[in-house]
Design a protein around this motif. Structure first.
Motif, short mmCIF file in Angstrom:
data_model
loop_
_atom_site.label_atom_id
_atom_site.label_comp_id
_atom_site.label_asym_id
_atom_site.label_seq_id
_atom_site.Cartn_x
_atom_site.Cartn_y
_atom_site.Cartn_z
N GLU A 69 0.82 -1.20 0.00
CA GLU A 69 0.00 0.00 0.00
C GLU A 69 0.87 1.26 0.00
O GLU A 69 0.53 2.25 -0.66
N ALA A 70 1.98 1.22 0.74
CA ALA A 70 2.87 2.38 0.79
C ALA A 70 3.49 2.64 -0.58
O ALA A 70 3.59 3.80 -1.03
N VAL A 71 3.92 1.58 -1.27
CA VAL A 71 4.47 1.74 -2.62
C VAL A 71 3.40 2.27 -3.56
O VAL A 71 3.66 3.15 -4.40
N LEU A 72 2.18 1.73 -3.46
CA LEU A 72 1.09 2.17 -4.31
C LEU A 72 0.82 3.66 -4.12
O LEU A 72 0.64 4.40 -5.09
N ALA A 73 0.80 4.11 -2.87
CA ALA A 73 0.57 5.53 -2.60
C ALA A 73 1.68 6.39 -3.22
O ALA A 73 1.40 7.46 -3.79
N GLU A 74 2.92 5.93 -3.11
CA GLU A 74 4.03 6.67 -3.71
C GLU A 74 3.89 6.73 -5.22
O GLU A 74 4.12 7.78 -5.85
N LEU A 125 -5.67 -8.65 -1.82
CA LEU A 125 -6.24 -8.66 -3.16
C LEU A 125 -6.72 -7.27 -3.57
O LEU A 125 -6.50 -6.83 -4.71
N ARG A 126 -7.38 -6.57 -2.64
CA ARG A 126 -7.87 -5.22 -2.96
C ARG A 126 -6.71 -4.29 -3.30
O ARG A 126 -6.79 -3.49 -4.24
N THR A 127 -5.63 -4.41 -2.54
CA THR A 127 -4.46 -3.57 -2.81
C THR A 127 -3.88 -3.86 -4.19
O THR A 127 -3.53 -2.94 -4.94
N MET A 128 -3.78 -5.13 -4.52
CA MET A 128 -3.23 -5.49 -5.83
C MET A 128 -4.15 -5.04 -6.96
O MET A 128 -3.70 -4.57 -8.01
N GLU A 129 -5.47 -5.15 -6.74
CA GLU A 129 -6.42 -4.67 -7.75
C GLU A 129 -6.30 -3.16 -7.94
O GLU A 129 -6.35 -2.65 -9.06
N GLU A 130 -6.13 -2.43 -6.82
CA GLU A 130 -5.97 -0.98 -6.91
C GLU A 130 -4.67 -0.63 -7.64
O GLU A 130 -4.62 0.33 -8.42
#
Length: 261
Positions: A69-74, A125-130
């Motif tokens: 999630e932290a990488v996704l936000a970045e 799964l939700r994080t990977m889908e996002e």
């Protein structure tokens, strides 16, 4: 959970022993008594920290999702200023670092997916889908979304299926495969020959996961002064976690752990 250093240490020993047993024997085939025996404690002592085997797996899985999630936000934060290629590059390289760091947990999930704690697994799964949606970009078509999903699979499945390969070997080859699927996100030196691409930002230089050298070895941790510097750089708003990691010679995962403390 216990607040003492001893309690925290026992909890971590339980998690590490359980992870090794899950990889060796499978989640379903591992008994809590075996975990207790491996740690050198009684089963009631284990229950003081975890009330079930599912709770242990959940505690192994949640930090993976935290870092994803932290990488996704970045990555998402770069979309407006640096474009979708930078989002994809940050997402793929950053997620690969996380998956390599937690490769034992990833192997357990791959082997015993049906037995994963539903709440923790659903969150992953939700994080990977996002992430797939963010990497594909606003208004992306089916082909772009599938390419992102294939790239994510390209940096996860082989880690679970090839435990004999080192982190460095996996990282090199997995990124090569991912860039074939996402050529616009690849560093310019690794792009397939073709028309000269237009000017644009490139992702931060790649570093060995968790600060490892080519010879492998234990992850490099940050000194107190480097940790303070990382927090100050991030708080300034002028540097991403990836840029800080490259400057200090560690992985994004190490930076994220420091920023959370």
């Amino acid at each position: 959970m216990p607040g003492t250093d001893q309690g925290t240490g026992t909890r971590e020993r339980i998690l590490r022993a359980a992870e090794r047993l899950f990889v060796e024997r499978g989640y379903h085939a591992t008994a809590l008594q075996e975990v207790a025996d491996r740690v050198g404690i009684t089963k009631p002592a284990l229950y003081y920290h975890f009330d079930s085997k599912a709770a242990i797996l959940g505690s192994l899985l949640d930090p993976v999702t935290d870092e994803l999630e932290a990488v996704l936000a970045e990555a998402v934060a770069q979309r407006d200023s640096r474009g979708i290629a930078a989002v994809r590059a940050t997402l793929i390289t950053g997620w690969l670092d996380v998956f390599l760091r937690y490769r034992g947990t990833l192997a357990t999930l791959f082997r015993d997916l049906a037995t994963a704690p539903s709440g923790s697994y659903d969150r992953l799964l939700r994080t990977m889908e996002e992430g797939i949606g963010a990497g594909a970009g606003p208004g992306a078509g089916v082909a772009e979304r599938i390419a992102l999903a294939q790239a994510v699979s390209a940096i996860t499945d082989p880690i679970a299926l090839m435990p004999d390969l080192s982190d460095d070997v996996l990282r090199e080859h997995l990124l090569t495969g991912a860039w074939r699927l996402l050529p616009d996100a690849a560093p310019s030196a690794e792009r397939e020959p073709g028309p000269e691409p237009g000017p644009g930002p490139e992702p931060a230089p790649r570093t060995a996961p968790e600060g490892r050298t080519a010879r492998g070895g234990r992850p490099r941790s940050l000194s107190r002064s480097d940790a303070d510097l990382a927090r100050a750089l991030y708080a300034s708003g002028a540097h991403t976690a990836g840029e800080i990691a490259a400057r200090l010679g560690v992985s994004r995962a190490t930076v994220y752990r420091v920023l959370k403390t």
